[in-house]
Design an enzyme around this catalytic site. Sequence first.
Site, PDB file in Angstrom:
ATOM      1  N   LYS A 129     -15.373  13.606  18.874  1.00  0.00           N
ATOM      2  CA  LYS A 129     -15.310  12.356  19.660  1.00  0.00           C
ATOM      3  C   LYS A 129     -14.310  11.374  19.062  1.00  0.00           C
ATOM      4  CE  LYS A 129     -19.417  10.751  19.583  1.00  0.00           C
ATOM      5  NZ  LYS A 129     -20.148  11.765  18.846  1.00  0.00           N
ATOM      6  N   THR A 170     -11.904  11.952  17.011  1.00  0.00           N
ATOM      7  CA  THR A 170     -10.563  12.531  17.073  1.00  0.00           C
ATOM      8  C   THR A 170      -9.969  12.336  18.472  1.00  0.00           C
ATOM      9  OG1 THR A 170     -11.308  14.155  15.450  1.00  0.00           O
ATOM     10  CG2 THR A 170      -9.295  14.682  16.655  1.00  0.00           C
ATOM     11  N   ARG A 205     -15.920   2.546  15.407  1.00  0.00           N
ATOM     12  CA  ARG A 205     -16.944   2.084  14.464  1.00  0.00           C
ATOM     13  C   ARG A 205     -16.447   2.228  13.028  1.00  0.00           C
ATOM     14  NH1 ARG A 205     -21.571   5.946  15.760  1.00  0.00           N
ATOM     15  NH2 ARG A 205     -19.837   7.289  16.256  1.00  0.00           N
ATOM     16  N   LYS A 214     -21.062  15.322   6.076  1.00  0.00           N
ATOM     17  CA  LYS A 214     -20.286  15.302   7.309  1.00  0.00           C
ATOM     18  C   LYS A 214     -18.843  14.872   7.139  1.00  0.00           C
ATOM     19  CE  LYS A 214     -20.026  13.859  12.029  1.00  0.00           C
ATOM     20  NZ  LYS A 214     -18.996  12.849  12.044  1.00  0.00           N
ATOM     21  N   ALA A 229     -26.719   5.466  15.212  1.00  0.00           N
ATOM     22  CA  ALA A 229     -26.931   5.708  16.647  1.00  0.00           C
ATOM     23  C   ALA A 229     -28.377   6.076  16.964  1.00  0.00           C
ATOM     24  CB  ALA A 229     -25.989   6.793  17.129  1.00  0.00           C
ATOM     25  N   PHE A 231     -23.224  10.066  18.838  1.00  0.00           N
ATOM     26  CA  PHE A 231     -24.011  11.199  19.344  1.00  0.00           C
ATOM     27  C   PHE A 231     -23.544  11.676  20.732  1.00  0.00           C
ATOM     28  CE2 PHE A 231     -27.893   9.887  16.573  1.00  0.00           C
ATOM     29  CZ  PHE A 231     -27.254  10.389  15.461  1.00  0.00           C
ATOM     30  N   PHE A 247      -9.973  24.259  19.868  1.00  0.00           N
ATOM     31  CA  PHE A 247     -10.004  24.808  18.508  1.00  0.00           C
ATOM     32  C   PHE A 247      -9.184  26.092  18.491  1.00  0.00           C
ATOM     33  CE2 PHE A 247     -13.153  22.628  15.732  1.00  0.00           C
ATOM     34  CZ  PHE A 247     -13.437  21.576  16.590  1.00  0.00           C
ATOM     35  N   TRP A 272      -5.867  16.958  18.004  1.00  0.00           N
ATOM     36  CA  TRP A 272      -6.087  17.262  16.587  1.00  0.00           C
ATOM     37  C   TRP A 272      -4.848  17.962  16.008  1.00  0.00           C
ATOM     38  CZ3 TRP A 272      -6.559  21.877  13.756  1.00  0.00           C
ATOM     39  CH2 TRP A 272      -7.100  21.738  12.463  1.00  0.00           C
TER      40      TRP A 272
HETATM   41  P1  ADP Z   1     -17.403  13.376  16.102  1.00  0.00           P
HETATM   42  O1  ADP Z   1     -16.793  12.011  16.294  1.00  0.00           O
HETATM   43  O2  ADP Z   1     -17.787  14.017  17.398  1.00  0.00           O
HETATM   44  O3  ADP Z   1     -18.496  13.426  15.090  1.00  0.00           O
HETATM   45  P2  ADP Z   1     -14.963  13.954  14.683  1.00  0.00           P
HETATM   46  O4  ADP Z   1     -13.869  13.497  15.580  1.00  0.00           O
HETATM   47  O5  ADP Z   1     -15.321  13.085  13.523  1.00  0.00           O
HETATM   48  O6  ADP Z   1     -16.259  14.320  15.517  1.00  0.00           O
HETATM   49  O7  ADP Z   1     -14.578  15.417  14.181  1.00  0.00           O
HETATM   50  C1  ADP Z   1     -15.441  16.147  13.325  1.00  0.00           C
HETATM   51  C2  ADP Z   1     -14.586  17.031  12.422  1.00  0.00           C
HETATM   52  O8  ADP Z   1     -13.974  18.074  13.201  1.00  0.00           O
HETATM   53  C3  ADP Z   1     -13.430  16.295  11.744  1.00  0.00           C
HETATM   54  O9  ADP Z   1     -13.347  16.754  10.421  1.00  0.00           O
HETATM   55  C4  ADP Z   1     -12.201  16.695  12.530  1.00  0.00           C
HETATM   56  O10 ADP Z   1     -11.053  16.726  11.720  1.00  0.00           O
HETATM   57  C5  ADP Z   1     -12.571  18.096  13.004  1.00  0.00           C
HETATM   58  N1  ADP Z   1     -11.939  18.436  14.294  1.00  0.00           N
HETATM   59  C6  ADP Z   1     -11.986  17.705  15.431  1.00  0.00           C
HETATM   60  N2  ADP Z   1     -11.315  18.334  16.412  1.00  0.00           N
HETATM   61  C7  ADP Z   1     -10.848  19.486  15.894  1.00  0.00           C
HETATM   62  C8  ADP Z   1     -10.070  20.576  16.427  1.00  0.00           C
HETATM   63  N3  ADP Z   1      -9.672  20.588  17.687  1.00  0.00           N
HETATM   64  N4  ADP Z   1      -9.782  21.607  15.600  1.00  0.00           N
HETATM   65  C9  ADP Z   1     -10.220  21.597  14.308  1.00  0.00           C
HETATM   66  N5  ADP Z   1     -10.940  20.614  13.747  1.00  0.00           N
HETATM   67  C10 ADP Z   1     -11.256  19.559  14.533  1.00  0.00           C
END
Ligand code: ADP
Length: 555
Positions: free
Chosen positions: A71, A73, A94, A105, A273, A301, A381, A409
């Site tokens: 989210k 990202t 946030r 995490k 959250a 979430f 991914f 990403w």
């Molecule tokens: P959320 O906000 O949903 O908790 P984040 O944006 O913080 O998720 O991403 C969670 C983790 O996944 C981060 O470490 C991010 O770098 C990684 N990530 C997000 N998108 C991808 C992607 N497309 N490929 C690989 N890693 C990703």
Amino acid sequence: MKTDIQIAQESTMLHIRDVAAQLGLTEDDLDLYGKHKAKVSLDVLKAHEGDEDAKLILVTAINPTPAGEGKSTVTVGLGQALNRLGKKAVIALREPSLGPVFGVKGGAAGGGYAQVVPMEDINLHFTGDMHAITATNNLLCAAIDNHIHQGNALSIDVRRILFKRVMDMNDRALRQVNVGLGGKPNGFPREDGFMITVASEIMAILCLSTSLEDLKARMGEILIGYNLAGGPVFCKDLEIQGAMALLMKDAIKPNLVQTLENTPALIHGGPFANIAHGCNSILATRTALKLGDYVVTEAGFGADLGAEKFLDIKCRFGGLNPSAVVIVATVRALKHHGGVAKADLGTPDVEGLKKGIVNLEKQIANIRKFNLEPVVAINRFVTDSPEELAFIQAFLEERKVGVALTEVWAKGGEGGLELAEKVIATAEKAGKYQPLYAVEAPIKAKVETIVKEIYGGSSVAYSPAAEKAIKDIEAMGLDKKPICMAKTQYSLSDNPKLLGAPTGFEVKVNEVRLSNGAGFIVCLTGDIMTMPGLPKVPAANRMDIDEEGNIVGLF
Ligand code: ADP
């Protein structure tokens, strides 16, 4: 593959003055915290009060896997993409909590080529807001115990004090403590406990306040406990809210930073959250709405929790009218909802995906209940197969839902252009959003509406303690408030094991708490942790800094 911190350290940041200039702000509007961070004066919002608002885009997600579905990202990447399309985009995120950074995490500053920077500062002490909230919270705690020590004129019942101490660290040893030990000079012994700072009502108040005056008034309304006659005792009864507001005088101002592509980002407030509503501050969002033409924000979430609370709590209090909702979905999480084992999530499996896509379908239907149109961002991914991606796209196109394959990403804003175009098209057609329920309705009716309409459940059961709390809140006449559900993020239900789109289940409300200062009623289902612990091998063990200040291991 480069780590997030490597990518972040290779970026070229602008001086924050120049980021602010993109929004028409001068140095007079800022308090500079070094070269790359600034606080934005609340006068900026006042000066633009009558101006038209930008379009507000919420980024939310399907029920995630424990790894998170991207989210933050996508929020950052979408802002960067809108900027590339010539829109004046502002991101509103946030603030990460310090404790979890050292746990499992990781941070909350996005990932890959869609990050906000300086990420090491944002994930650590930033501009000190968390410390200010911790101090403000603990000032009230000190005032409560001091009041009792000094004769307890308010007859506070030491067995029924609700307000707890906080610290911004994952420290399970502090969940339950005894304070006031050591005899007469140290006050009256009583059981207490620590929560993590982001779980504090002070944090929720910061995020829902519309001015310093409003913040002070809300802090005065915090229900700190009960007196020996069973009546409520509020923070204002201790006459401490003025000093608390004073401690928050800088923390209340939104923080300005930038993304890897120099898109402005306001990062402010980060309530849990579960125990709170999980959105950044209204002041930051409203300031952003006056400075850009598109504001992209996120809620914690999945959409059943985060988006519902964003729409029923934050938008209501902030007078906000979102124009579109982005639902982030990943192939791996949809397969997880289809019953595919964790070890197999990286293997192509269209059948598993077909079973699991019901979770996304339900979240889409839910967003439409608020008279909003969703756009699905498939966060790509490297393990996703072309067949799987094609299946999701065809499924959504058949149902006339906007969908975009999103590669922010890996590629930054460039990877989010299709998403940005679809978001713009959707936002331009948006009408007026509507909340799900009326706050005037009885507490149980509000909870039932959320459970039936959003979760897909059939009924709600209350523990005797929850029943009593509801009666008490109604008796005090403090029940005309929105509901803040505290529930597992992993399922639409209150059982983390019920994946997909379950129906016919009963939701059990174990506890009901009044966050009177924040202005909502928390309904807790399941075990809700307000002080996390660290894992056996914490992320902290991988972190280091050398003599030159080079950081490693911070994601
Ligand atoms: P959320 O906000 O949903 O908790 P984040 O944006 O913080 O998720 O991403 C969670 C983790 O996944 C981060 O470490 C991010 O770098 C990684 N990530 C997000 N998108 C991808 C992607 N497309 N490929 C690989 N890693 C990703």
